[in-house]
Enzyme design. Structure first.
Site, PDB file in Angstrom:
ATOM      1  N   SER A   1     -22.398  -8.139   7.221  1.00 42.20           N
ATOM      2  CA  SER A   1     -21.010  -8.358   6.796  1.00 42.20           C
ATOM      3  C   SER A   1     -20.683  -7.268   5.786  1.00 42.20           C
ATOM      4  CB  SER A   1     -20.885  -9.770   6.209  1.00 42.20           C
ATOM      5  OG  SER A   1     -19.606 -10.006   5.704  1.00 42.20           O
TER       6      SER A   1
ATOM      7  N   TYR B   1      -9.881  -5.637   7.955  1.00 41.56           N
ATOM      8  CA  TYR B   1     -11.345  -5.594   7.918  1.00 41.56           C
ATOM      9  C   TYR B   1     -11.965  -6.900   7.406  1.00 41.56           C
ATOM     10  CZ  TYR B   1     -15.925  -3.628   6.531  1.00 41.56           C
ATOM     11  OH  TYR B   1     -17.253  -3.366   6.367  1.00 41.56           O
TER      12      TYR B   1
ATOM     13  N   LYS C   1     -15.118  -9.708   8.776  1.00 41.53           N
ATOM     14  CA  LYS C   1     -16.402  -9.856   8.086  1.00 41.53           C
ATOM     15  C   LYS C   1     -16.593 -11.280   7.553  1.00 41.53           C
ATOM     16  CE  LYS C   1     -18.062  -5.736   8.681  1.00 41.53           C
ATOM     17  NZ  LYS C   1     -19.285  -5.541   9.470  1.00 41.53           N
TER      18      LYS C   1
HETATM   19  N1  NDP Z   1     -20.680   1.982   4.713  1.00 38.68           N
HETATM   20  C1  NDP Z   1     -20.209   0.994   3.983  1.00 38.68           C
HETATM   21  O1  NDP Z   1     -19.640   1.207   2.912  1.00 38.68           O
HETATM   22  C2  NDP Z   1     -20.392  -0.417   4.420  1.00 38.68           C
HETATM   23  C3  NDP Z   1     -20.594  -0.748   5.747  1.00 38.68           C
HETATM   24  N2  NDP Z   1     -20.723  -2.057   6.116  1.00 38.68           N
HETATM   25  C4  NDP Z   1     -20.929  -2.421   7.505  1.00 38.68           C
HETATM   26  O2  NDP Z   1     -22.166  -1.906   7.949  1.00 38.68           O
HETATM   27  C5  NDP Z   1     -22.098  -1.559   9.318  1.00 38.68           C
HETATM   28  C6  NDP Z   1     -22.523  -0.108   9.489  1.00 38.68           C
HETATM   29  O3  NDP Z   1     -21.671   0.703   8.741  1.00 38.68           O
HETATM   30  P1  NDP Z   1     -21.900   2.252   8.545  1.00 38.68           P
HETATM   31  O4  NDP Z   1     -23.335   2.544   8.612  1.00 38.68           O
HETATM   32  O5  NDP Z   1     -21.111   2.671   7.401  1.00 38.68           O
HETATM   33  O6  NDP Z   1     -21.155   2.788   9.876  1.00 38.68           O
HETATM   34  P2  NDP Z   1     -21.300   4.078  10.755  1.00 38.68           P
HETATM   35  O7  NDP Z   1     -19.932   4.375  11.255  1.00 38.68           O
HETATM   36  O8  NDP Z   1     -22.024   5.160  10.045  1.00 38.68           O
HETATM   37  O9  NDP Z   1     -22.176   3.561  11.986  1.00 38.68           O
HETATM   38  C7  NDP Z   1     -21.664   2.604  12.842  1.00 38.68           C
HETATM   39  C8  NDP Z   1     -22.628   2.399  13.991  1.00 38.68           C
HETATM   40  O10 NDP Z   1     -22.125   1.404  14.856  1.00 38.68           O
HETATM   41  C9  NDP Z   1     -22.010   1.917  16.174  1.00 38.68           C
HETATM   42  N3  NDP Z   1     -20.873   1.284  16.834  1.00 38.68           N
HETATM   43  C10 NDP Z   1     -19.595   1.236  16.411  1.00 38.68           C
HETATM   44  N4  NDP Z   1     -18.829   0.584  17.272  1.00 38.68           N
HETATM   45  C11 NDP Z   1     -19.634   0.187  18.273  1.00 38.68           C
HETATM   46  C12 NDP Z   1     -19.426  -0.510  19.492  1.00 38.68           C
HETATM   47  N5  NDP Z   1     -18.221  -0.954  19.844  1.00 38.68           N
HETATM   48  N6  NDP Z   1     -20.477  -0.745  20.295  1.00 38.68           N
HETATM   49  C13 NDP Z   1     -21.707  -0.286  19.964  1.00 38.68           C
HETATM   50  N7  NDP Z   1     -21.957   0.384  18.837  1.00 38.68           N
HETATM   51  C14 NDP Z   1     -20.939   0.626  18.012  1.00 38.68           C
HETATM   52  C15 NDP Z   1     -21.846   3.407  15.971  1.00 38.68           C
HETATM   53  O11 NDP Z   1     -22.213   4.194  17.076  1.00 38.68           O
HETATM   54  P3  NDP Z   1     -21.136   4.653  18.210  1.00 38.68           P
HETATM   55  O12 NDP Z   1     -19.896   5.013  17.501  1.00 38.68           O
HETATM   56  O13 NDP Z   1     -21.793   5.786  18.911  1.00 38.68           O
HETATM   57  O14 NDP Z   1     -20.963   3.477  19.080  1.00 38.68           O
HETATM   58  C16 NDP Z   1     -22.822   3.635  14.830  1.00 38.68           C
HETATM   59  O15 NDP Z   1     -24.128   3.668  15.303  1.00 38.68           O
HETATM   60  C17 NDP Z   1     -20.663  -1.848   9.754  1.00 38.68           C
HETATM   61  O16 NDP Z   1     -20.611  -3.111  10.341  1.00 38.68           O
HETATM   62  C18 NDP Z   1     -19.901  -1.836   8.447  1.00 38.68           C
HETATM   63  O17 NDP Z   1     -18.762  -2.639   8.518  1.00 38.68           O
HETATM   64  C19 NDP Z   1     -20.680  -3.054   5.193  1.00 38.68           C
HETATM   65  C20 NDP Z   1     -20.487  -2.779   3.870  1.00 38.68           C
HETATM   66  C21 NDP Z   1     -20.340  -1.441   3.390  1.00 38.68           C
HETATM   67  C1  VSD Z   2     -18.624 -12.149 -10.773  1.00 35.22           C
HETATM   68  C2  VSD Z   2     -17.757 -11.473  -9.829  1.00 35.22           C
HETATM   69  C3  VSD Z   2     -18.093 -10.064  -9.555  1.00 35.22           C
HETATM   70  C4  VSD Z   2     -17.047  -9.423  -8.748  1.00 35.22           C
HETATM   71  C5  VSD Z   2     -17.367  -8.028  -8.377  1.00 35.22           C
HETATM   72  C6  VSD Z   2     -16.322  -7.481  -7.491  1.00 35.22           C
HETATM   73  C7  VSD Z   2     -16.630  -6.140  -6.946  1.00 35.22           C
HETATM   74  C8  VSD Z   2     -15.650  -5.789  -5.862  1.00 35.22           C
HETATM   75  C9  VSD Z   2     -16.001  -4.569  -5.126  1.00 35.22           C
HETATM   76  C10 VSD Z   2     -15.641  -4.675  -3.699  1.00 35.22           C
HETATM   77  C11 VSD Z   2     -16.099  -3.535  -2.928  1.00 35.22           C
HETATM   78  C12 VSD Z   2     -15.748  -3.677  -1.487  1.00 35.22           C
HETATM   79  C13 VSD Z   2     -16.796  -3.048  -0.649  1.00 35.22           C
HETATM   80  C14 VSD Z   2     -16.395  -2.937   0.784  1.00 35.22           C
HETATM   81  C15 VSD Z   2     -17.429  -2.152   1.505  1.00 35.22           C
HETATM   82  C16 VSD Z   2     -17.119  -1.963   2.931  1.00 35.22           C
HETATM   83  O1  VSD Z   2     -17.365  -2.839   3.702  1.00 35.22           O
HETATM   84  C17 VSD Z   2     -16.518  -0.701   3.391  1.00 35.22           C
HETATM   85  N1  VSD Z   2     -16.803   0.386   2.556  1.00 35.22           N
HETATM   86  C18 VSD Z   2     -16.999  -0.395   4.785  1.00 35.22           C
HETATM   87  O2  VSD Z   2     -16.958   0.960   5.107  1.00 35.22           O
END
Ligand code: NDP
Ligand code: VSD
EC number: 1.1.1.102
Length: 359
Positions: free
Chosen positions: A199, A213, A217
């Site tokens: 998530s 988004y 999640k």
């Molecule tokens: N980076 C961040 O700040 C955060 C990310 N997340 C979550 O973590 C996960 C990974 O994020 P992140 O590493 O940044 O993302 P990236 O974009 O770097 O990687 C995403 C991956 O998912 C694959 N993908 C996307 N869509 C599909 C699909 N429809 N079918 C199959 N594969 C798919 C992509 O490959 P391809 O495109 O080739 O399919 C790739 O391998 C996500 O769910 C994101 O929401 C959560 C919190 C923070």
């Molecule tokens: C006691 C209470 C504490 C509260 C702390 C609040 C902090 C808030 C920060 C939120 C950051 C959001 C991250 C989203 C990441 C993400 O999923 C995307 N970057 C995906 O690419």
């Protein structure tokens, strides 16, 4: 007083004395019953707190969707370092081959294998089912499934294209339902397994700019809670990971169109490295912890939003009980500061609009 009178009063005393003694067995039964009730209650409280047996990653088959990039790739590498066999699932074949090479560098023995499968996890269930079948034929039944494929979009509610709401639910939510559905029957038969849903901290709080988004999640948490209750008797443990902003290609892409408010609010929690995040979430999944959070803000958010989610250790339960009020107090300050960010951005925008008009 006559002799007769004193005799009858002594008799009366005797009778009442005997009467109290008669009550004694009832009192004892009551005390024992109270002890039994207290014991049963204690058992009820403790039973969900008993920790599951950790999964052995050495020799296990781990499927990672979204394993070709960012957090997913680092999760695959972390599992490989612990001796697992890996299936990487994503769409782009070129990226998959590159990632496979990187994962292979983390091998700890020469039997380990990395398999790549190109499929869109969000579109057609039968396709997902057939690729999981292929993977199981080659590397054996899946011991751990990591649902990490996903995308982030940020933008104001009235500015995001309407079809994006559906697309994000497809990728982030259904894209986790389908692979899970495809592995769960075998896991139930084998009475073992781990399912991880990736998530986000944006799946614990709804923030400015994340109307598309966040719901996708949040949905994962509902799925995970319901699924965990169904799967616990089969010794299958579900983990929901809530990573903060993480330095990945996906994050760089998201930043290109991020509203200023979203950027400023997110900065509260800082940016982490994907290998840092991977280490924490893999450890939690192996242990069978329901919630996995990264960093101090992540820890506070998870305690604060624990609600009716399952607990997996006595310390976790106690920490939640003790810290909740304190964290809510801290949260009120955070919420105040987020409101003021939003207000300041709006005033700034209006001022710059007004000065543009004057020129
Ligand atoms: N980076 C961040 O700040 C955060 C990310 N997340 C979550 O973590 C996960 C990974 O994020 P992140 O590493 O940044 O993302 P990236 O974009 O770097 O990687 C995403 C991956 O998912 C694959 N993908 C996307 N869509 C599909 C699909 N429809 N079918 C199959 N594969 C798919 C992509 O490959 P391809 O495109 O080739 O399919 C790739 O391998 C996500 O769910 C994101 O929401 C959560 C919190 C923070
Ligand atoms: C006691 C209470 C504490 C509260 C702390 C609040 C902090 C808030 C920060 C939120 C950051 C959001 C991250 C989203 C990441 C993400 O999923 C995307 N970057 C995906 O690419």
């Amino acid at each position: 007083m006559s002799c007769e009178d004193s005799f009858s009063s002594a008799l009366l005393d005797r009778i009442s004395f005997n009467f109290w003694w008669l009550l004694l067995p009832f009192v004892m039964i009551l005390v024992v019953a109270a002890f039994i009730v207290a014991f049963v209650l204690l058992l009820y409280m403790i039973s969900p707190l008993i920790s599951p047996k950790p999964l052995k990653l050495n020799g296990a088959h781990v499927v990672v969707t979204g394993g070709s990039s960012g957090i997913g790739k680092c999760i695959a590498m972390e599992c490989y370092r612990q001796g697992a066999f890996i299936t990487l699932v994503a769409r782009d074949e070129h990226k998959l081959v590159q990632a496979k090479k990187e994962v292979e560098k983390c091998a700890i023995n020469d039997k380990q294998v990395v398999l790549c499968i190109s499929v869109d996890v969000s579109k057609d269930y039968s396709q997902v089912e057939s690729v999981i079948k292929q993977a199981q034929e080659k590397l054996g039944p899946v011991d751990m499934l990591v649902n990490c494929a996903g995308t982030a979009i940020s933008g104001k509610f009235d500015e995001v294209e309407v079809d994006r709401f559906k697309r994000l639910m497809e990728v982030n939510y259904l894209g986790s339902v389908y692979p899970t559905r495809a592995v769960i029957t075998t896991m139930k038969e084998r009475r073992m397994g781990r399912i991880m849903f990736v998530s986000s901290q944006a799946g614990q709080i709804g923030l400015f700019g994340y109307t598309t988004y966040s719901p996708s999640k949040f949905a994962l948490r509902g799925l995970a809670e319901a699924l965990q209750m169904e799967m616990k008797p089969y010794n299958i443990y579900v983990t929901v990971a809530y990573p903060p902003d993480t330095d990945t290609p996906g994050f760089a892409e998201e930043n290109k169109s991020k509203p200023l408010e979203t950027r400023l609010i997110s900065e509260t929690s800082g940016v982490y490295q994907p290998d840092q995040v991977a280490k924490v979430v893999v450890k939690d999944a192996v242990q069978g912890n329901f919630t996995s959070s990264v960093g101090p803000d992540g820890y506070m958010l998870s305690a604060l939003t624990c609600g009716m989610s399952p607990v997996t250790s006595i310390t976790e339960g106690l920490q939640q009980i003790v810290t909740m009020g304190l964290f809510r107090t801290i949260a009120l300050f955070y919420l105040g500061s987020f409101d003021s960010i939003v207000r300041r951005c709006m005033i700034q925008r209006e001022q710059s609009k007004a000065s543009d008009k004057r020129e």
